[in-house]
Structures are given as structure tokens and as C-alpha cells.
Scaffold this motif. Sequence first.
Motif, PDB file in Angstrom:
ATOM      1  N   PRO A 390      -4.227  17.446   1.960  1.00  0.00           N
ATOM      2  CA  PRO A 390      -3.060  17.265   1.077  1.00  0.00           C
ATOM      3  C   PRO A 390      -3.178  18.035  -0.239  1.00  0.00           C
ATOM      4  O   PRO A 390      -2.192  18.582  -0.727  1.00  0.00           O
ATOM      5  N   TRP A 391      -4.379  18.061  -0.821  1.00  0.00           N
ATOM      6  CA  TRP A 391      -4.550  18.791  -2.082  1.00  0.00           C
ATOM      7  C   TRP A 391      -4.422  20.299  -1.857  1.00  0.00           C
ATOM      8  O   TRP A 391      -3.822  21.001  -2.677  1.00  0.00           O
ATOM      9  N   GLN A 392      -4.981  20.781  -0.744  1.00  0.00           N
ATOM     10  CA  GLN A 392      -4.820  22.201  -0.425  1.00  0.00           C
ATOM     11  C   GLN A 392      -3.356  22.531  -0.120  1.00  0.00           C
ATOM     12  O   GLN A 392      -2.865  23.601  -0.496  1.00  0.00           O
ATOM     13  N   ARG A 393      -2.644  21.619   0.540  1.00  0.00           N
ATOM     14  CA  ARG A 393      -1.245  21.853   0.857  1.00  0.00           C
ATOM     15  C   ARG A 393      -0.417  21.988  -0.426  1.00  0.00           C
ATOM     16  O   ARG A 393       0.524  22.788  -0.500  1.00  0.00           O
ATOM     17  N   MET A 394      -0.795  21.232  -1.436  1.00  0.00           N
ATOM     18  CA  MET A 394      -0.076  21.302  -2.705  1.00  0.00           C
ATOM     19  C   MET A 394      -0.183  22.694  -3.331  1.00  0.00           C
ATOM     20  O   MET A 394       0.781  23.193  -3.936  1.00  0.00           O
ATOM     21  N   TRP A 395      -1.345  23.341  -3.146  1.00  0.00           N
ATOM     22  CA  TRP A 395      -1.566  24.653  -3.749  1.00  0.00           C
ATOM     23  C   TRP A 395      -1.378  25.786  -2.758  1.00  0.00           C
ATOM     24  O   TRP A 395      -1.689  26.942  -3.071  1.00  0.00           O
ATOM     25  N   GLY A 396      -0.874  25.481  -1.584  1.00  0.00           N
ATOM     26  CA  GLY A 396      -0.594  26.536  -0.604  1.00  0.00           C
ATOM     27  C   GLY A 396      -1.842  27.179  -0.049  1.00  0.00           C
ATOM     28  O   GLY A 396      -1.853  28.388   0.206  1.00  0.00           O
ATOM     29  N   LEU A 397      -2.887  26.380   0.178  1.00  0.00           N
ATOM     30  CA  LEU A 397      -4.159  26.893   0.686  1.00  0.00           C
ATOM     31  C   LEU A 397      -4.485  26.240   2.027  1.00  0.00           C
ATOM     32  O   LEU A 397      -3.939  25.182   2.367  1.00  0.00           O
ATOM     33  N   ALA A 398      -5.395  26.844   2.777  1.00  0.00           N
ATOM     34  CA  ALA A 398      -5.827  26.300   4.068  1.00  0.00           C
ATOM     35  C   ALA A 398      -7.178  26.917   4.427  1.00  0.00           C
ATOM     36  O   ALA A 398      -7.607  27.924   3.840  1.00  0.00           O
ATOM     37  N   GLY A 399      -7.831  26.314   5.406  1.00  0.00           N
ATOM     38  CA  GLY A 399      -9.111  26.826   5.899  1.00  0.00           C
ATOM     39  C   GLY A 399      -9.019  27.142   7.378  1.00  0.00           C
ATOM     40  O   GLY A 399      -8.371  26.410   8.134  1.00  0.00           O
ATOM     41  N   VAL A 400      -9.660  28.217   7.794  1.00  0.00           N
ATOM     42  CA  VAL A 400      -9.698  28.615   9.200  1.00  0.00           C
ATOM     43  C   VAL A 400     -11.109  28.379   9.714  1.00  0.00           C
ATOM     44  O   VAL A 400     -12.070  28.941   9.172  1.00  0.00           O
ATOM     45  N   HIS A 401     -11.248  27.550  10.754  1.00  0.00           N
ATOM     46  CA  HIS A 401     -12.542  27.187  11.319  1.00  0.00           C
ATOM     47  C   HIS A 401     -12.747  27.928  12.632  1.00  0.00           C
ATOM     48  O   HIS A 401     -11.915  27.827  13.539  1.00  0.00           O
ATOM     49  N   VAL A 402     -13.845  28.633  12.740  1.00  0.00           N
ATOM     50  CA  VAL A 402     -14.176  29.407  13.939  1.00  0.00           C
ATOM     51  C   VAL A 402     -15.383  28.763  14.597  1.00  0.00           C
ATOM     52  O   VAL A 402     -16.465  28.691  13.994  1.00  0.00           O
ATOM     53  N   ASP A 403     -15.219  28.251  15.814  1.00  0.00           N
ATOM     54  CA  ASP A 403     -16.294  27.573  16.539  1.00  0.00           C
ATOM     55  C   ASP A 403     -16.935  28.532  17.531  1.00  0.00           C
ATOM     56  O   ASP A 403     -16.240  29.275  18.230  1.00  0.00           O
ATOM     57  N   ASN A 404     -18.288  28.507  17.601  1.00  0.00           N
ATOM     58  CA  ASN A 404     -18.999  29.394  18.527  1.00  0.00           C
ATOM     59  C   ASN A 404     -19.632  28.599  19.662  1.00  0.00           C
ATOM     60  O   ASN A 404     -19.520  27.380  19.739  1.00  0.00           O
ATOM     61  N   GLY A 405     -20.328  29.318  20.545  1.00  0.00           N
ATOM     62  CA  GLY A 405     -20.919  28.697  21.727  1.00  0.00           C
ATOM     63  C   GLY A 405     -22.155  27.883  21.456  1.00  0.00           C
ATOM     64  O   GLY A 405     -22.685  27.253  22.377  1.00  0.00           O
TER      65      GLY A 405
END
Length: 445
Positions: A390-405
Motif C-alpha cells: 500500500p505504501w509503495q502504491r501511494m508513491w507509484g512504486l513496485a518490486g519485481v521478484h525473479v525466482d530461480n531453480g
Amino acid sequence: MSEKAVSDAAVRDGRPVTERRLHPVTPLRRAWAPVAVLTGWAVHDPDQAQRHLTRLTTTTLLIGLAVVIPVAALYGFLSWWFTNFAVTGAELRIRTGLFFRRTAHIRLERIQAVDVTRPLLARIAGVAKLKIDVIGTDKKDELAFLGEEEARTLRAELLARAAGFAPETAHEVGEAPAQKVVRVPGRVIAVSLLLTGATWGSLVAAVVVPPLLWLATHSLWTVLAAVLPLLGSAVANSAGRFAAEYDWLVSESPDGLRIDRGLLDRTHETVPPGRVQTVRIVEPLLWRWRGWVRVELDVAGSSNSVLLPVAPREVAESVIARVLPGVTVPQAADLLRPPRRARWCAPVWWRGHGIAVTDAVFAARHGLLRRRLALVPHAKVQSVRLRQGPWQRMWGLAGVHVDNGADKTVTARLRDAQEAARLLRAQAERSRTGRRSAGPDRWMT
């Protein structure tokens, strides 16, 4: 060499399977099990153990030793006698257990690394321990102990069989030749440990805490009880890492990068080709003026996690290029920083984040004092996720998570929300393309 016996029932493809026992010195190691049980009981309930010891007379103690020592020796011998292993046409079979029998069937094509470990006492006795990494398992199976020559021969045979060589030719392949890539001097390891923040943190705490405790309690025992663990932790951690990383040698061979290390216990490990999921370049603050970095790995199904304990950055990048062929490590100037509004989500620390995407890898950096740059080959990405609080949404931010094997995640934090959505779609497509063009994860090919 250990004793060999041919099992009449163990026949595969018309050929008898040779079942072998471990080295005859093994019972000495296993005989300690009953003693360890008694020691554990004494540590668990020291008061009761002390009361029992005070009641013992010299005669009773001698009788007890006369019983315990033969029982421990008999247990060690029987556990060794009922342990054997064999290499069949398709698997490595290990039978263990004195009272409860256990048989491990290790498919040869699923073996990804075979490490040889020689603890100090084992080196004196001329024996070695074989640890086997298998795809899909977290715990290594092991054969302890084998003669040093037998361990090297068996390792070479298992790797040859895992690479697809026929059983009748696997014995002739032998250990693949290795070429030295880099050796880390002991003095460099010692200096790097002195420049580690954890070491200085423990030492500073050992200096600051005693006066405060003395002013608060005026008790010498309280001060000693707090200071000695701090000093012991600093010395033990530094000495333990120095002993484990001493004489670190990286060599290249057809079966992967080999790592030989250790001051007291010598370890011979293999980083299998194609199984590296993530490479991390760690750059502590106090190392930067020397230009040193540490290289860590995520390897699927393996506990081998360090490629280089410390090395100049250019040397580390040359070794990484051997683990990830065709990969160029992004430089600091090539990283895309988060937008300035990210400072409202991570004041000051937002400056340590950055990402870069090349034709070969997804790279993400985080950390301001201790920088960590993670490189994930596109072909090793298992899933991609976007998360936005919610706090990131307020500032227009996000995180991209990359999962490996290797069940690990690399995260591009504090990205612009629209940029993160584009990155998510693009990375999913790059991963599909990368997996289609990836080569086989095999040795000696």
C-alpha cells in the motif's frame, strides 16, 4: 583399499555388481557413537551426571570402561560391516544400518557434483570422505571413509557415468584434467577478514560494553560473562573462516570449476556446469578501497555457495565468465536507479538499488554499505512476480521478484510501477526464449 565382495544376487545386464565396503579405519569413527550418547546425557543433565560420578568407585569405573569400550568397538565394527556400496548399470546403491536397514538408490544421471573432503585426522590416516550432490535433494549422501586413491577413482567414475559414458569405458576415462584459474593467497584472506564489518562490530562491542556493564552492576563476573562471548565470537568466526578458506584454488576442468580449499580440513568441490542459478557479487564497504569482491553462488540442489572468498573485481569477473559463458557483469554506471520519490519508501538506502537487463542476465543490486549485485541467467528464471504494498502504491512504486531453480529470489526493488509492469512482461518472454536456446546441463560435453 577397502574389502570387496561380490553379491550373487546383484546382477545387472548380465554383469555381476561389485559391492564394496568402506575403509577399515571407518569403525574407529563410528565407535564414538555410544560415547557421544553418554556425553550428550551428561551435558543434558550435568547435576545428575555429577552425582553418579561421585558415587563411582575406582573398581566400578574400571568395570564400566571395560564394558563401554568393547561395546563401542563392537558397534563400530558391526556398523562398518553392514555398510556397503555398489555402482550398478544405472545407479549408485548405498546400504547402511545395523538395526534398521536403509538402502539409498542414487540415479547416476541425477548426480551433479561429487566432492572429496579430507578432515585433519582423515588426512593423517590417508582416507577421504565422498559427498554426492543429487538433483532434487537438499542433503548430500556420503561415503565415509574411503582410501584417498579409491575416493578419487570412484569420483572420476561417477562423474564419467553421469556424463553418459558406458560402464565398460567409465573406468578408463579417469579424472578430467584441470587447469589453474586463480589462487587466493592466505594473507589476502586474513586482511579481508580484518576488513569485515562483523569482526569490527564484535571487537567494538567488546570494548564499549564492559564499562557500561561495570557502571550498571559493579560486578566483575557480569562483565566477563558478557565480554568473553563477544571476543570468542569475533575470534572464532574469523579463525573458522580463515581455516575454511585458506589456500583457495579455483581450477577449470570439463566436469566444471573445481574448488580446493582448507587449512586443517581439505575440501575438493565441483561447481557443475549449467547448474548455477544465480551469481552474487558482494562488495563490503571496507573492501572497496582495495577493489575486492566476494563471489557467491546459488546452485540447484547443492550446498556449494562460494566461488571466490575474496578477489580483485577484474579477476572475479573473469571467473564469472567461466561459470556463465557469454555474460558480462554490468558496471555501476550501467545500472538504472530508482526514481527519486523512492526515498519516501527507503530513506538514504534507496540509492543502493539498481537494475540492468542484458541479453544474457537479469541483474539487480541492493545495499549501500554492503553492496550485493545478483546475476540471474534468463534461462534459469522459473517465475516472475510483481509485488506492490500500500505504501509503495501511494508513491507509484513496485518490486519485481525473479525466482530461480534453487528456490531463491532476486528482487528489483523500488521500481516505477509502469516500468515494473513492462519489466515483468519482458522478463517472462526472455526466460521462455532463454530456456529454448539453453544447452544441456552435462559434464564433459
